[in-house]
Design an enzyme around this catalytic site. Structure first.
Site, PDB file in Angstrom:
ATOM      1  N   ASP A 207       0.834  -1.195   0.000  1.00 57.49           N
ATOM      2  CA  ASP A 207       0.000   0.000   0.000  1.00 57.49           C
ATOM      3  C   ASP A 207       0.875   1.255   0.000  1.00 57.49           C
ATOM      4  O   ASP A 207       1.936   1.292   0.634  1.00 57.49           O
ATOM      5  CB  ASP A 207      -0.886  -0.020   1.252  1.00 57.49           C
ATOM      6  N   HIS A 211       4.740   6.604  -1.788  1.00 58.14           N
ATOM      7  CA  HIS A 211       5.044   7.510  -0.678  1.00 58.14           C
ATOM      8  C   HIS A 211       6.288   7.069   0.091  1.00 58.14           C
ATOM      9  O   HIS A 211       6.610   7.639   1.140  1.00 58.14           O
ATOM     10  CB  HIS A 211       3.838   7.633   0.240  1.00 58.14           C
ATOM     11  N   GLU A 244       1.340  -0.363  -4.924  1.00 59.90           N
ATOM     12  CA  GLU A 244       0.380   0.682  -5.265  1.00 59.90           C
ATOM     13  C   GLU A 244       1.130   1.970  -5.582  1.00 59.90           C
ATOM     14  O   GLU A 244       1.651   2.633  -4.686  1.00 59.90           O
ATOM     15  CB  GLU A 244      -0.598   0.926  -4.119  1.00 59.90           C
TER      16      GLU A 244
END
Length: 493
Positions: A207, A211, A244
């Site tokens: 996930d 980032h 992701e």
């Protein structure tokens, strides 16, 4: 000597990343289903009773580690972890391990949605998690790991998505952002993932990968153990990684930074297939689908019509609420030889925060089925729609064949073959498709697996007779329930 050592290091890193693109499927199986928010005991039964017999290759499961308890129990609380203890509303560690073994035993691999980027966002006072662990997210205090403020990036908000520093070091929607460059922080998810590998999982959906700096993820991935041979994996098998990374083609943090570490979620696939089947782009253009549309190379792309996030957003993305277009798009997705395919299995929602089906005590309830096997109690279970599970069988039957015999009417009627093993036709026009078309199949009569099933040698839906030249008469009415027809060699009457 230094050059030799460097060469060996680079070769090892390259071989590890290449291995992380292998999903470790059984036989000719090649479709993953996301059983979103299902309980572990229910997934175990689904593997044995439905997924294994229907030829599904694997299951993506919801996050397995302890999360915050949020009022009303919205689905997104699962993405707010407070420890790495394996206790959630889906079950405990014993139930998880039992599910993994039972699914592996019937050839269905398990891929865990894992949260490496962050811990829970702000919470007033002391938060209590699903395993009873206390934490103070506002102080970045997570004693169940343990993490403290020094293990996180300084608090800041992402206001500029073209600023790499903000994207990778500030807080995504307020979630406390871990500093993965720290040896201590790296060690904890490595321990967590290794424990899941020991329990028999085949890989991970990472996930919020964009980032995190790709070099930090590379370190974590390369430090993981090989898969557990006691669960049927070969020696030295690496976990399958799919990450992701939302990249619309103009992002500062690009999917290309991650594609060599493992597969990457190809969000443009989802957006463009929705555009096409909503009628905003003619289906004839799908002939060059895949890399011809600027998508990732096939073996690096995790493909999907919708996922648990974007199915809740307005826009082009299709979901179960547009069933005819959704089934056509899914049929094309599973018939066209591009990407690592994942199908969605949802629960009904009225707004973005709708929780999974639950009882008065806020416990997730098990899906119930009608006489046709469809879910009835708040679970949508798209994977149990005949038009979708039949295409999983189609995809298995035509594996390792290429597209041949493309036909279109210059607009929104298309057909194509998969070698001499399968044929798909779609009508997204407001008038009938009635045409003698080349199916590329051997002579005989075939059951359309979209409108019916082959049972004891008889077809419960449409059938198509193919002549000695491979041609058959194809009719898809503009008002037909599904808008698609599919034939393959394993459904010959």
């Amino acid at each position: 000597m230094f050059k030799l050592a460097l060469t060996l290091t680079l070769c090892l890193a390259g071989s590890l990343s290449l291995a992380q693109h292998n999903p470790h499927w059984w036989g000719n199986r090649n479709t993953i289903v996301h059983l979103f928010e299902w309980k572990w005991s229910d997934i175990a039964q689904e593997c044995e009773n439905f997924l294994g017999p229907r030829g599904f290759a694997g299951v993506q499961v919801s996050p397995v580690n302890e999360n915050i308890i949020s009022a009303g129990r919205p689905w997104w609380e699962r993405y707010q972890p407070i420890s790495y203890k394996l206790t959630t509303r889906s079950g405990n560690e014993e139930e998880f391990g039992d599910m993994v073994r039972r699914c592996n035993d019937v050839g269905v691999r398990i891929y865990v949605d894992v949260l490496l980027n962050h811990m829970s966002g702000d919470f007033d006072g002391v938060a209590v998690g699903t395993a009873g662990t206390e934490a103070e997210p506002g102080k970045k205090s997570f004693p169940g790991v343990p993490y403290s403020a020094q293990d996180f990036h300084p608090t800041c908000e992402i206001t500029d998505w073209n600023d790499r520093f903000q994207v990778q070091q500030c807080e995504l929607v307020g979630l406390k952002d871990l500093d993965q460059s720290s040896d201590w922080v790296r060690s904890k998810p490595i321990e967590f993932l290794d424990h899941l590998i020991e329990l028999g999982v085949a890989g991970f959906r990472v996930d919020a990968a964009k980032h995190m700096a790709s070099e930090d993820l590379e370190y974590i991935y390369s430090s993981l153990s090989n898969l557990n041979i006691d669960h049927g994996f070969p020696h030295n098998a690496r976990p399958f990684i799919f990450q992701e990374v939302i990249d619309h083609g103009h992002e500062t943090v690009s999917r290309d930074e991650y594609k060599d570490l493992g597969a990457v979620t190809e969000f443009r696939f989802s957006e463009e297939i929705g555009n096409a089947f909503r009628g905003n782009n003619a289906l004839k253009w799908l002939q060059s689908w895949g890399t011809g549309w600027g998508f990732l190379p096939s073996g690096q792309a995790l493909t999907f019509v919708d996922n648990h996030d974007n199915q809740r957003d307005a826009g082009a993305v299709l979901n179960y609420k547009s069933p005819k277009q959704y089934k056509m798009a899914t049929a094309f997705h599973l018939a066209y030889p591009y990407g690592i395919s994942r199908v969605m299995s949802s629960f009904a929602f009225d707004d973005h925060d709708t929780p999974p089906p639950q009882d008065a005590q806020e416990r997730i309830i098990s899906p119930e089925f009608d006489e046709d096997g469809a879910c009835v109690n708040g679970w949508i279970c798209e994977h149990r729609w005949r038009q979708i599970y039949a295409m999983v069988g189609f995809k298995n039957a035509v594996r390792d064949t290429e597209i041949t015999g493309w036909w279109d009417n210059g607009d929104n009627q298309i057909s194509f073959c998969r070698g001499n093993k399968g044929f798909l036709a779609i009508n997204n026009n407001l008038y009938d498709l009635s045409q003698d078309l080349n199916t590329c199949l051997p002579q005989g009569t075939y059951c359309d697996v979209i409108s019916g099933s082959l049972i004891d040698g008889s077809c419960t839906g449409k059938s198509v007779t193919v002549n000695e030249h491979g041609y058959g008469y194809i009719h898809i009415g503009s008002d037909d329930f599904d808008g698609v027809l599919a034939l393959h060699v394993d459904a010959k009457v």
